[in-house]
Every structure is written in structure tokens, then in C-alpha cells.
Design an enzyme around this catalytic site. Structure first.
Site, PDB file in Angstrom:
ATOM      1  N   ARG A  95       0.665  -1.174  -0.112  1.00  0.00           N
ATOM      2  CA  ARG A  95       0.019   0.067   0.074  1.00  0.00           C
ATOM      3  C   ARG A  95       1.074   1.353   0.159  1.00  0.00           C
ATOM      4  O   ARG A  95       1.939   1.375   0.671  1.00  0.00           O
ATOM      5  CB  ARG A  95      -0.905  -0.043   1.312  1.00  0.00           C
ATOM      6  CG  ARG A  95      -1.927   1.060   1.605  1.00  0.00           C
ATOM      7  CD  ARG A  95      -2.992   0.963   0.401  1.00  0.00           C
ATOM      8  NE  ARG A  95      -4.127   1.812   0.877  1.00  0.00           N
ATOM      9  CZ  ARG A  95      -4.932   2.057  -0.132  1.00  0.00           C
ATOM     10  NH1 ARG A  95      -4.879   1.773  -1.440  1.00  0.00           N
ATOM     11  NH2 ARG A  95      -6.025   2.823   0.162  1.00  0.00           N
ATOM     12  N   THR A 372      -9.518   0.261  -9.856  1.00  0.00           N
ATOM     13  CA  THR A 372      -8.867  -0.560  -9.248  1.00  0.00           C
ATOM     14  C   THR A 372      -8.840  -1.766 -10.215  1.00  0.00           C
ATOM     15  O   THR A 372      -9.240  -2.017 -10.889  1.00  0.00           O
ATOM     16  CB  THR A 372      -9.165  -0.843  -7.836  1.00  0.00           C
ATOM     17  OG1 THR A 372      -9.401   0.587  -7.028  1.00  0.00           O
ATOM     18  CG2 THR A 372      -8.241  -1.871  -6.823  1.00  0.00           C
ATOM     19  N   THR A 390      -3.787  -0.817  -7.270  1.00  0.00           N
ATOM     20  CA  THR A 390      -4.663   0.398  -7.839  1.00  0.00           C
ATOM     21  C   THR A 390      -4.021   1.685  -7.683  1.00  0.00           C
ATOM     22  O   THR A 390      -2.871   1.913  -7.284  1.00  0.00           O
ATOM     23  CB  THR A 390      -5.985   0.657  -6.408  1.00  0.00           C
ATOM     24  OG1 THR A 390      -6.675   1.621  -7.148  1.00  0.00           O
ATOM     25  CG2 THR A 390      -5.236   1.076  -5.302  1.00  0.00           C
ATOM     26  N   ASN A 392      -6.133   4.274  -7.203  1.00  0.00           N
ATOM     27  CA  ASN A 392      -7.359   4.693  -6.756  1.00  0.00           C
ATOM     28  C   ASN A 392      -8.296   5.091  -7.706  1.00  0.00           C
ATOM     29  O   ASN A 392      -8.992   4.309  -8.274  1.00  0.00           O
ATOM     30  CB  ASN A 392      -6.983   5.928  -5.730  1.00  0.00           C
ATOM     31  CG  ASN A 392      -8.034   6.285  -4.866  1.00  0.00           C
ATOM     32  OD1 ASN A 392      -8.905   5.203  -4.465  1.00  0.00           O
ATOM     33  ND2 ASN A 392      -8.097   7.332  -4.302  1.00  0.00           N
ATOM     34  N   SER A 443      -7.554   1.006   3.063  1.00  0.00           N
ATOM     35  CA  SER A 443      -8.022   0.381   1.903  1.00  0.00           C
ATOM     36  C   SER A 443      -9.371  -0.319   2.116  1.00  0.00           C
ATOM     37  O   SER A 443      -9.386  -0.817   2.934  1.00  0.00           O
ATOM     38  CB  SER A 443      -6.847  -0.351   1.091  1.00  0.00           C
ATOM     39  OG  SER A 443      -7.363  -1.072  -0.140  1.00  0.00           O
ATOM     40  N   SER A 444      -9.744  -0.566   0.813  1.00  0.00           N
ATOM     41  CA  SER A 444     -11.028  -1.638   0.853  1.00  0.00           C
ATOM     42  C   SER A 444     -10.626  -2.799   0.080  1.00  0.00           C
ATOM     43  O   SER A 444     -11.418  -3.704  -0.064  1.00  0.00           O
ATOM     44  CB  SER A 444     -12.119  -0.894   0.340  1.00  0.00           C
ATOM     45  OG  SER A 444     -12.576  -0.002   0.830  1.00  0.00           O
ATOM     46  N   GLY A 464     -13.379  -1.586  -7.440  1.00  0.00           N
ATOM     47  CA  GLY A 464     -14.738  -0.891  -7.035  1.00  0.00           C
ATOM     48  C   GLY A 464     -14.921  -0.051  -5.699  1.00  0.00           C
ATOM     49  O   GLY A 464     -15.844   0.381  -5.418  1.00  0.00           O
TER      50      GLY A 464
HETATM   51  N1  GLY Z   1      -8.197   2.812  -3.674  1.00  0.00           N
HETATM   52  C1  GLY Z   1      -9.300   1.944  -3.352  1.00  0.00           C
HETATM   53  C2  GLY Z   1      -8.798   1.249  -2.085  1.00  0.00           C
HETATM   54  O1  GLY Z   1      -7.816   0.852  -1.867  1.00  0.00           O
HETATM   55  O2  GLY Z   1      -9.878   0.975  -1.597  1.00  0.00           O
END
Ligand code: GLY
Length: 563
Positions: A95, A372, A390, A392, A443-444, A464
Site C-alpha cells: 500500500r 482498481t 490500484t 485509486n 484501503s477496501s 470498485g
Molecule cells: N483505492 C481503493 C482502495 O484501496 O480501497
């Protein structure tokens, strides 16, 4: 009678072979699924040459940086979830992180108002990129092939060019105005004669090829030091960005323990913070596990009501508790415990919606983005790799590093720039995800591996933004609760709720009118939205037959290839 039995047999044979969506792709020895057909082929070739799933995944990652510029990247970050056939599992966390000189209120104006333009576009939007460090760490620790072999194809594709497909050409053309704001980006993504990119036109990226060559020759030093680093810093200086040489040199990808949980007889392996994905996915599965979902019927109002109420609660917890574990204490074990989920489930009224405001306060937004990308790989030994990566937003910050040919991320928008203020995905957060120097933004991303009988069963993930977690949840439930094959599970219409805004989204034409009406009667604020929710890429293993099934989301133009 005989004719009747023959008729039934024929019907059965046909229904076993054909389903409501196209057939998944089949393989015996390995499978690669990604959002881009060229990148999928690159990964498959590595598998065929004897590379393991990590080798193939790293090759796909670098290939996507060339062929899928909206989200594939070396200027962004991601999570690689690896499960080896011997039972060992690892997560490579690459990340991005905030530059050292980042400040908590850097996106607030003098009146304290959040300026989302600065966190979403241009030089201040970028976190320190992690993708190169992460892909190379994964390769060195868990791959088997040499770096130059992995990068050979991506370099060639960047140098010689690849034919633009219709979707990508249109996407680049549609962003012409924003690219034109940055000279470096204009050189690559806007034609100087004013014409548009055409389908099948060759797209060559010579500067990117040179950057990839430096990475191939020097490893991480080919990106975080020397010429590439100098080019990144020059670009930052030209636009007032914060990333410095020492930010680049100090960036480290990290090996983290995956989160592991059970859902019925399945073992769920997903990613820990600084992604909220694994935590929220497991929490959601725990909450719905005690319902007899199958008996409710797929996408019935009763089913969607239960999912929505679970989502509302899990996303409220996400906003409160999730952040970078190196900076804040995240109560992960409690959040993913069955006890806590039982408590959460007990607050669900099975007949009516609980307004989000009764769970916690926040503010709404309508902006959605899905840029992403995810890829899933399984090899002939049964090693599985699930990667989500990603920039983003689509094309990240829109800033290309001049002379280096790659886009920088706009991941700083994933921080909570001001408590209660939504980011581009409408997600709110508080202290746990506040901006701090060198902190990783929440992040997701939810690259996930599911085991059955201790063996690979499913490899899945999706882009998404905020919808990543709920998409992965629904794909898993579609398979394990509703018996769908992986293609059907991925293609089925999806819903999404993220606590705030208090809206139950469904895809265009995704729900029957009477289902929507029932949900409204239960008190849900049901909203049909344009576009799609994610592009899932999944693999499902038929353990009895020894067949590996791969499926790419019909919402995109990716491919699954097996052998
Ligand atoms: N940028 C999307 C995520 O990391 O959730």
C-alpha cells in the site's frame, strides 16, 4: 416412459453444460484471470514455462502497468494474498504511504473546508508508490523465476506497443481534458494533432519501457533510487508535490499475516489492515452465517434486506476502527470474532431497515469510481495468488512522471481528510484513518482465497472502491449458498450499502420492480445507479473432477485463460 426419461436426460445434460451466463473457462493445470487479455496471456505463459503462481502474478502486475493504464500500475500500490499448497499463507502489503511532510489538515482551506480536488487530482494527491517494492518482494521471497524473465514481456509490450481495444481507447479519449492539464500526461494520453485514439491503434510507451528495464536490471533501486527516482522528484517539484528522495528510499513493502476465518465448512483467507477489506468481509460473513440465506432465495427482498443490514453495520465499524495498524490500534480480532458478529446480528430487525443515523452519523456523496484492478492465479501445484492493485481513481492523479512514462496514484484521497467528510467513494472515517506522515491510507481491497477441505476452492477479488468488499461477499455467497458456477456468481446483479450515505444501491436493471418495492416498504432508501459495481475476477476449483474454472466479469473486457 422411455421417451420421457430420455427427454429428462437430455434436459439434464444441457442444464449441466449451459447456464444463464456464458461458461467459465476450464483448465487442468493452472489459470490466470485478469481485467486485460494481454496481461492474462503474459501470466499464462509464465505458468506454462514452469513458473509458480507468484511468478505469474508478478508478471501480470507489470503487464497491467503497460496495458491497463487506468488501474494497472507501478505508480500505485496493492495487496498480494498468497496461499501455498503446503498450507503457508502470506500477504504482501505494498500500500502507498503518506509522504513524510504530509499534514493532517493538508486538504483543508483556511476556513477548515475539505478541498477534495487536491486529494483527488494532481501532485498533492499521490502517496509514495508501493507497487514496485511489493511485486519485487513477492517475487524474491515467494517466486521461483528471475526478475529479467518476468519483466521481459511487459518491457516488449511497452516498447513495441499493443493494439488499443475499443473500451480503453474510448476511456483515454474521454479523459482528454484532464490529461491536457499536465504536460507530461498530455504527451502520452493526448494526440498532438487533436485526433482521438482509435480501436486497434498501436499504443507505444517508450519511456515506460525504459523504466521497466531499469527495474529489471537494478530491482527496487531501479525505481526508488537513481534515474527513475530523479524523474519522480523532478515531476513532484514541477507541480508542488510532497514526495522526496528519502520518501522513496524509505518505502518498504511488508509481509503481513493474512486474516483467516471460517464460513460454514469453508476457510476464508483475506487481507489485514491497512486494508479494511478482509476484516469487513469476515465480519459480514459472520453476521449472515446464522441466516438460512438459501431458503430466502437469491436477490429476494428478504435476502437483500439481511445483507444490507449486515453491510450497514460492518461499514460503520470500518469508519470508526480501521486504519494503518503501524499507527493505530485496530481491534481486528474483536471485529472478526463470531461473538461480536452475533451481537451485531441481534440488533438487526428482520422486517425493517435500521436507519444508518441510528447506528452512527456521517455525510453523503454521489461520486463513484471503480478504477482498481484485480487478478487471480492458480498453478499446477495448487498455489494460489489473489492480487488487488490500484492507482485509486481511474488514471490516479492523472499525472505522468515525465520521462518515466507512468501515472502516479491519487491514493491520498483514501485517507479521512476531515472527520465525517466523505472521500471519492463516499466513505467517511475518523481518527484511525487521519493523515499522518508515513502512514498507509486505509484501503477496501479484498483479494481473497477460499479453501474447502483445506484445499484451494476459490480465488477472488475485484476493483470498485467502497463496493469491493460487498462484491467479494456476494460472489462468495453466490457460489457457496446458491450453487452458482464462478461465471454466474460474478455476473449476477449486485447490491451495495456502505452505512453512509444511507442508500441501498443496485445495478441498473439489477433488481425486479417488486423486490425494490418490498425493500422500500421495509424502510430502505433504494437507488438504482448507472455504471457497474466492480469487475470481479475469479477462479473456482471443482475438487472432485480436478477442473479449474476461471471467470472474468462480463461488465469488463478481461479474460480467463487456463491450460
Ligand atoms: N483505492 C481503493 C482502495 O484501496 O480501497
Amino acid at each position: 416412459m422411455k421417451i420421457y426419461i430420455l427427454f429428462l436426460t437430455i434436459i439434464f445434460l444441457f442444464t449441466e453444460t449451459f447456464s444463464a451466463s456464458r461458461d467459465p473457462v476450464r483448465g487442468k493445470n493452472g489459470m490466470v484471470v485478469s481485467a486485460d487479455p494481454i496481461a492474462t496471456k503474459v501470466g499464462l505463459e509464465i505458468l506454462k514455462k514452469g513458473g509458480n503462481a507468484v511468478d505469474a502474478a508478478v508478471a501480470v502486475g507489470f503487464a497491467l502497468a503497460v496495458t491497463y493504464p487506468a488501474a494497472g500500475n507501478i505508480g500505485g500500490g496493492g495487496f498480494m494474498n498468497i496461499r501455498f499448497a503446503d498450507g503457508k499463507s502470506y500477504v504482501v502489503d505494498y500500500r502507498e504511504k503518506a509522504p513524510k511532510s504530509a499534514k493532517r489538515d493538508m486538504y483543508l482551506d483556511s476556513l477548515g473546508n475539505f478541498n477534495s480536488d487536491k486529494s483527488m487530482f494532481g501532485y498533492l494527491a499521490s502517496g509514495v508508490p508501493g507497487a514496485v517494492a511489493g511485486l519485487l518482494l513477492g517475487l524474491e521471497k515467494y517466486g521461483t523465476m528471475k526478475r529479467d524473465k518476468i519483466l521481459e514481456q511487459p518491457i516488449q509490450i511497452a516498447e513495441k506497443g499493443f493494439p488499443l481495444n475499443y473500451r480503453l481507447a474510448s476511456y483515454i479519449n474521454s479523459e482528454k481534458e484532464i490529461f491536457s492539464k499536465y504536460n507530461s500526461s498530455k504527451k502520452i494520453f493526448v494526440k498532438n494533432n487533436g485526433s482521438e485514439f482509435l480501436e486497434n491503434e498501436l499504443f507505444r510507451q517508450k519511456d515506460l519501457a525504459k523504466t521497466l528495464k531499469r527495474i529489471s536490471e537494478k530491482g527496487r533501486d531501479g525505481f526508488y533510487k537513481g534515474k527513475t527516482a530523479d524523474l519522480i522528484i523532478d515531476e513532484m517539484k514541477s507541480g508542488g508535490g510532497l514526495i522526496t528522495h528519502s520518501d522513496l528510499e524509505n518505502y518498504e513493502a511488508k509481509i503481513r499475516e493474512p486474516l483467516v476465518s471460517k464460513y460454514r465448512e469453508y476457510e476464508i483467507i483475506s487481507v489485514p489492515p491497512p486494508s479494511s477489506g478482509g476484516t469487513a468481509l469476515i465480519q459480514l460473513l459472520n453476521i449472515v452465517e446464522n441466516y438460512n440465506l438459501k431458503s430466502l432465495g437469491h436477490n429476494s427482498s428478504k435476502y437483500i434486506h439481511r445483507l444490507t443490514e449486515a453491510m450497514r453495520r460492518a461499514y460503520a465499524d470500518r469508519a470508526e476502527f480501521l486504519g494503518d495498524p503501524d499507527f493505530v490500534k485496530v481491534p481486528v480480532n474483536w471485529l472478526i470474532s463470531k461473538n461480536y458478529s452475533n451481537e451485531r446480528r441481534n440488533t438487526i430487525d428482520t422486517l425493517k431497515a435500521t436507519p444508518s443515523v441510528m447506528i452512527k452519523n456521517g455525510a453523503p456523496t454521489n461520486y463513484e469510481s471503480a478504477q482498481t484492478t484485480h487478478y487471480s492465479v492458480i498453478d499446477k501445484w495448487g498455489n494460489c495468488v489473489s492480487v488487488t492493485t490500484t492507482l485509486n481513481g481511474g488514471f490516479g492523479s492523472y499525472v505522468v512522471v515525465d520521462g518515466a512514462g507512468f501515472l502516479l496514484n491519487n491514493e491520498m484521497d483514501d485517507f479521512s481528510a476531515k472527520p465525517g467528510e466523505p472521500n471519492m467513494f463516499g466513505l467517511v472515517g475518523g481518527f484511525a484513518n487521519a493523515i499522518e506522515p508515513e502512514k498507509r491510507m486505509l484501503s477496501s481491497m479484498t483479494p481473497t482465497i477460499v479453501l474447502k477441505n483445506g484445499k484451494p476452492f476459490m480465488v477472488v477479488g475485484t476493483p470498485g472502491g467502497a463496493t469491493i468488499i460487498t462484491t467479494v461477499l456476494q460472489v462468495i455467497l453466490n457460489v457457496v449458498e446458491f450453487g452458482m458456477n464462478i461465471q454466474e456468481a460474478i455476473d449476477a446483479p449486485r447490491i451495495h450499502h456502505q452505512w453512509l450515505p444511507d442508500k441501498l444501491f443496485f445495478e441498473k436493471n439489477g433488481l425486479a420492480v417488486d423486490v425494490v418495492e418490498n425493500l422500500r416498504l421495509m424502510g430502505h432508501n433504494v437507488v438504482e445507479r448507472g455504471g457497474n459495481s466492480g469487475l470481479a475476477e475469479g477462479i473456482l476449483v471443482d475438487q472432485k473432477k480436478g477442473i479449474i474454472f476461471g471467470a472474468t466479469d462480463s461488465r469488463g473486457y478481461g479474460t480467463a485463460e487456463g491450460y
